[in-house]
Design an enzyme around this catalytic site. Sequence first.
Site, PDB file in Angstrom:
ATOM      1  N   LYS A  86       0.928  -1.339  -0.094  1.00 17.16           N
ATOM      2  CA  LYS A  86      -0.004  -0.144   0.129  1.00 17.16           C
ATOM      3  C   LYS A  86       0.927   1.390   0.040  1.00 17.16           C
ATOM      4  CE  LYS A  86      -3.726   1.879   2.906  1.00 17.16           C
ATOM      5  NZ  LYS A  86      -4.659   1.503   4.095  1.00 17.16           N
ATOM      6  N   SER A 160      -9.438   1.910   3.462  1.00 19.15           N
ATOM      7  CA  SER A 160      -8.692   2.515   2.821  1.00 19.15           C
ATOM      8  C   SER A 160      -7.471   1.699   1.901  1.00 19.15           C
ATOM      9  CB  SER A 160      -7.609   3.552   3.429  1.00 19.15           C
ATOM     10  OG  SER A 160      -6.783   2.930   4.499  1.00 19.15           O
ATOM     11  N   SER A 184      -9.294  -0.815   7.604  1.00 22.04           N
ATOM     12  CA  SER A 184      -8.877  -0.645   6.402  1.00 22.04           C
ATOM     13  C   SER A 184      -8.390  -1.817   5.545  1.00 22.04           C
ATOM     14  CB  SER A 184      -7.827   0.731   6.425  1.00 22.04           C
ATOM     15  OG  SER A 184      -8.548   1.723   6.573  1.00 22.04           O
TER      16      SER A 184
END
Length: 485
Positions: A86, A160, A184
């Site tokens: 990420k 996210s 997330s």
Amino acid sequence: MTAHASLSRPQRFPTIADQLYQLASGTVTSAELVRRSLRAITASQSTLNAFRVVLTETALAEAADADRRRAAGEQAPLLGIPLAVKDDVDVAGVPTSFGTAGRVRPAAEDAEVVRRLRAAGAVIVGKTNCCELGQWPFTSGPAFGHTRNPWSRKHTPGGSSGGSAAAVAAGLVAAAIGSDGAGSVRVPAAWTHLVGIKPQRGRISTWPLPDPFNGITVNGVLARTVADAALVLDAASGNAAGDVHTPPPIRAAEHVGQAPGPLRIAVSTRFPFTFFGAKLHPEIRAALMHVADQLGLLGHTVMAGNPNYGLRLPLTFLPRSTAGLLDWADRLGEDVTFDARTEANLRMGRLLSKSMLRRARASEPALHRRVGEIFRSVDVVLAPTTAQPPPPARTFDDLGPTATDRAMIAACPVTFPWNVLGWPSINIPAGFTADGLPIGVQLMGPANSEPLLISLAAELEAINGWAAKQPEIWWNTPSMRELEA
């Protein structure tokens, strides 16, 4: 149907276990696996939009090195396997933009989790999209547009860590690293039919950030199978010298094939207090009860039961999260522009005093005792991961700060307590809505209970075969008319 699902066809996307077997047998090289991954990323990027940065040159060089190491007889757990991380994780020489627009200095060195993955032989093919500073359960923003859900091009994959989830669900990589500060990892895993592990705080180092978002954010893993997720968790786990949290080591992969034994499992449908209300979608409730029935058939004692969250736990979340936003704003520098909603949250962080943050952190032992009381009578809590199925990708585009918070809580009210507590939780796939959108439920345990949760998740996977259910491939054939609908 609005989703594009194939619920019965044979598996197309290889797992890490498949890839390791092919590498060991000599039927494929790491260079071939990485080139396939890079081609799939390129073909999908204009529509799926899972990646912020693609590391083509370094990935090919790492793959060639992995092939040389394997030919020389070297062994490593992930030698030659393409993975993604990420874009809140530092990769040397690459900006860590964390969903923001603007100019960010390249990272000076790899984050500890990247260093450990590379030491295990993994090839990092790129950095995946995430919403701005990881605040919301969607993956879109002015810096990169909308990331789409592989199961339905009209819907968000969640957030996210939505880019990591989309990349894994679409078969671009077999696993990816995400981060989880309020769900997330688990929320996008639920909305893309993946296994998502939020481990014990400190299990995977967050260095060079010693305690991100004041202890509520951890690094986690997204994969299509429990075995793959456990393998990556083991490879990524461990600490750097400056880490604040250093839990005792575990060997997660060893527990995939071990029966958990008869357990006492509480089925929880009560949400913690939030400032806005939330209701459980009837199809998610039905999926939760179906998993509960399966656990009963597997010999576990299943009962209704809810953790006692109280009022203090949710009230401690806000000062910790908003102070963390301030830390990230300082880290990114002055050449970054923020969404108006981020600016509002930064102002909130400045308003909340340092004494409120200290009190929030100091209350954690009492919260552990209050919530942990349920584990005196049960071993695991089974709960929904989200209250609602994935919303359309554009749902949050024009919302102001309060409306965004309201919509976020209505969809995802139940994951954040385990971030405040720092305890492990695993999302597992639990079926689909009538429209073909994925549903997930979470297995929640006390401190350092990843081995038990992994064993139980693997037991459920053995009777459900989650990885065989994969989305139809639409992302290689752009249709902007459908994307804009």
